[in-house]
Design a protein around this motif. Structure first.
Motif, mmCIF file in Angstrom:
data_model
loop_
_atom_site.group_PDB
_atom_site.id
_atom_site.type_symbol
_atom_site.label_atom_id
_atom_site.label_comp_id
_atom_site.label_asym_id
_atom_site.label_seq_id
_atom_site.Cartn_x
_atom_site.Cartn_y
_atom_site.Cartn_z
ATOM 1 N N GLU A 18 -1.135 34.181 21.172
ATOM 2 C CA GLU A 18 -0.727 33.806 19.793
ATOM 3 C C GLU A 18 -0.819 32.288 19.598
ATOM 4 O OE1 GLU A 18 3.119 35.626 19.485
ATOM 5 O OE2 GLU A 18 2.241 37.659 19.491
ATOM 6 N N ARG A 19 -0.367 31.540 20.609
ATOM 7 C CA ARG A 19 -0.446 30.066 20.522
ATOM 8 C C ARG A 19 -1.893 29.612 20.426
ATOM 9 N NH1 ARG A 19 1.135 26.419 24.854
ATOM 10 N NH2 ARG A 19 0.760 24.695 23.424
ATOM 11 N N TYR A 20 -2.788 30.261 21.223
ATOM 12 C CA TYR A 20 -4.209 29.886 21.223
ATOM 13 C C TYR A 20 -4.808 30.144 19.841
ATOM 14 C CZ TYR A 20 -9.243 30.123 22.001
ATOM 15 O OH TYR A 20 -10.593 29.941 21.892
ATOM 16 N N GLU A 21 -4.492 31.306 19.266
ATOM 17 C CA GLU A 21 -5.085 31.649 17.960
ATOM 18 C C GLU A 21 -4.546 30.724 16.857
ATOM 19 O OE1 GLU A 21 -4.750 35.956 17.592
ATOM 20 O OE2 GLU A 21 -6.580 36.192 18.790
ATOM 21 N N GLU A 22 -3.293 30.328 17.026
ATOM 22 C CA GLU A 22 -2.706 29.368 16.075
ATOM 23 C C GLU A 22 -3.448 28.027 16.174
ATOM 24 O OE1 GLU A 22 1.252 26.770 16.292
ATOM 25 O OE2 GLU A 22 1.689 28.926 16.282
ATOM 26 N N MET A 23 -3.733 27.599 17.421
ATOM 27 C CA MET A 23 -4.457 26.333 17.644
ATOM 28 C C MET A 23 -5.825 26.372 16.944
ATOM 29 S SD MET A 23 -5.835 24.835 21.286
ATOM 30 C CE MET A 23 -7.362 25.752 21.417
ATOM 31 N N ALA A 53 -14.195 35.150 24.419
ATOM 32 C CA ALA A 53 -13.760 34.819 25.779
ATOM 33 C C ALA A 53 -14.500 33.567 26.264
ATOM 34 C CB ALA A 53 -14.026 35.999 26.714
ATOM 35 N N LEU A 54 -15.800 33.462 25.968
ATOM 36 C CA LEU A 54 -16.586 32.290 26.380
ATOM 37 C C LEU A 54 -16.080 31.020 25.682
ATOM 38 C CD1 LEU A 54 -20.167 33.857 26.554
ATOM 39 C CD2 LEU A 54 -19.043 32.615 28.425
ATOM 40 N N GLN A 55 -15.657 31.201 24.423
ATOM 41 C CA GLN A 55 -15.114 30.075 23.650
ATOM 42 C C GLN A 55 -13.841 29.533 24.330
ATOM 43 O OE1 GLN A 55 -14.416 31.503 19.725
ATOM 44 N NE2 GLN A 55 -14.803 29.549 18.722
ATOM 45 N N VAL A 56 -12.977 30.464 24.765
ATOM 46 C CA VAL A 56 -11.732 30.069 25.443
ATOM 47 C C VAL A 56 -12.078 29.301 26.716
ATOM 48 C CG1 VAL A 56 -9.571 30.857 26.479
ATOM 49 C CG2 VAL A 56 -10.567 32.145 24.585
#
Length: 467
Positions: A18-23, A53-56
């Motif tokens: 959730e934090r990643y998607e918020e970022m 996944a590659l983006q992360v």
């Protein structure tokens, strides 16, 4: 029952995602520790979204440039998305950072294996063996490479090593069975599984593979016992029930087979193969209505099930509904045009309907696809003989003999045709060969042409052989 696999994400992992998607939404830069990034990557892999996944991984590598784990995951995803060259580059970087990470060599080995570069694949797996804590899976990967190289002997060596380390590995047991099967070494296979069962008597996979090996050697009673043990240990083992049914069919125990086939429905959805197998059992028991109803269930489930279409035709043929049977035989032939049994049945149906030309054409097909079917040669020549085509009938049997030089029935039939053609001397020569091949079958001659029982020269030759 099919097992469902899913990641059980912890609350922490969920919060990281959730934090990643918020970022991403805020177009900002948040810091994540390496474990959090791994969780986020696994989340997208699980969602089957390699692009995200590659983006992360790009973010992860920016924040943790020396963590080889992200490069390995990147390589994995690049490989899955057909970016093989880039995958190799990512693995090269990972190796520079952490040369003792076994995963690097395992993945590289898998990529080389998929490219059919087998010696490079083997080199990498050997290197992985040096660094890995548990090696049973790597040994299995090496076995897969040897299988791809068609070197099944070497594959067996590595599968056995893998199983020595992990008795629980069901994949290994099935792969071993596959290799023994290809090499047609059922006896060795039986010996291995018996020894394996001595160490692990509750391995249902070992009992099942042992049963399959017995089955392939036509030791059906032993196979049934071993399937029973597999079922005892794992009572929802649908494949064991199905194969046990097949073994019972081989012993003509059709009623029992039906019960066993039906048990598979308790543990897996009914399928076209099982319906068809039940139909065949009812057909053998001459319970044609039930046979037909199961064949119909089979084709309803899988309209490409040629055997079941054929089965419906057989049940109609049994009831002398020859014209109707043709329709279903034709459906079967549309799906499997080189099946000699289908052509034989259609040839017979045309013959019974008096459509001799079509029957003859179909017999040609039977013999094209199965020239060693002695019955078909005899039937075909009979059709010609009854049409008054004596010479063609004898020529057909001559062809039959070329393809089946050991079949005494053909020589006896040739004797009958040559007598009918008035070629007595040739007939007696064939009679000598027939008697030399199998003297006990001489009654065939008189069944076909009873008037030959009064023929002195024939009786003289027969008596000479029977003394």
């Amino acid at each position: 029952m099919e097992e469902e696999f899913y990641f059980d994400f912890s609350d922490d992992a969920q919060r990281s995602v959730e934090r990643y998607e918020e970022m991403i939404r805020n177009q900002d830069q948040y810091f994540f520790d390496a474990q959090a990034f791994e969780n986020i990557i696994d989340y997208y892999i699980e969602k089957n979204d390699p692009v995200k996944a590659l983006q992360v991984i790009e973010y992860a590598l920016n924040q943790h440039p020396y963590a080889a784990v992200f490069l390995v995951k990147q390589a994995q995803l690049l490989f899955v998305t057909d970016q093989t060259e880039r995958a190799f580059l990512a693995l090269q970087k990972a190796e520079m950072l952490e040369a003792s990470e076994a995963e690097i060599y395992i993945l590289r080995g898998n990529i080389y294996n998929s490219l059919e570069r087998y010696s490079e694949a083997l080199d990498n797996f050997q290197k992985a063996l040096e660094f890995a804590e548990t090696t049973d899976e790597i040994l299995l990967q090496i076995a897969y490479v040897y299988q791809n190289m068609l070197d099944y002997e070497s594959a067996i060596v590595y599968i056995k090593q893998s199983l020595e380390q992990n008795m629980e590995n069901k994949d290994g047991l099935y792969e071993l069975a596959f290799c023994y099967d290809i090499l047609d070494k059922q006896e060795e296979s039986i010996q291995f599984y018996q020894e394996y069962i001595d160490n692990d008597p509750y391995s249902y996979a070992a009992w099942y593979n042992l049963a399959n090996s017995y089955h392939k050697l036509d030791l059906f009673e032993k196979a049934i016992d071993a399937y029973d043990y597999a079922i005892l240990i794992k009572d929802n083992f649908a494949s064991a029930y199905y194969n046990k049914g097949n073994a019972l069919v081989q012993l003509d125990r059709f009623a029992e087979a039906i019960e066993v086939y039906k048990q598979t429905f308790e543990y897996e959805k009914p399928n076209a193969d099982t319906y068809c197998a039940i139909g065949e059992c009812y057909e053998k028991l001459e319970r044609m209505d039930e046979a037909r109803s199961y064949y119909k269930k089979s084709v309803k489930m899988d309209p490409k099930m040629a055997d079941a279409w054929f089965g419906i035709g057989v049940t109609l043929n049994f009831e002398e509904r020859f014209f109707e049977s043709l329709h279903f035989y034709k459906k079967a032939i549309e799906l499997d045009g080189e099946n000699p049994d289908f052509w034989f049945a259609i040839a017979d149906a045309y013959y019974k309907l008096g459509q001799i030309e079509q029957s003859v054409e179909a017999y040609y097909k039977v013999l094209e696809y199965n020239p060693v079917d002695v019955e078909a040669w005899l039937d075909f020549s009979t059709v010609l003989y009854e049409q008054g085509k004596l010479l063609e009938a004898s020529e057909t049997i001559a062809d039959a003999i070329k393809n089946n030089p050991d079949a005494a029935e053909l020589y006896y039939r040739m004797v009958a045709y040559l007598f009918a053609l008035g070629e007595k001397n040739d007939a007696l020569l064939y009679l000598e060969t027939a008697l030399a091949t199998d003297p006990d079958k001489h009654y065939i001659l008189f069944e076909y042409l009873p008037q030959l029982q009064e023929n002195g020269s024939i009786l003289e030759v027969i008596n000479r052989y029977l003394k």
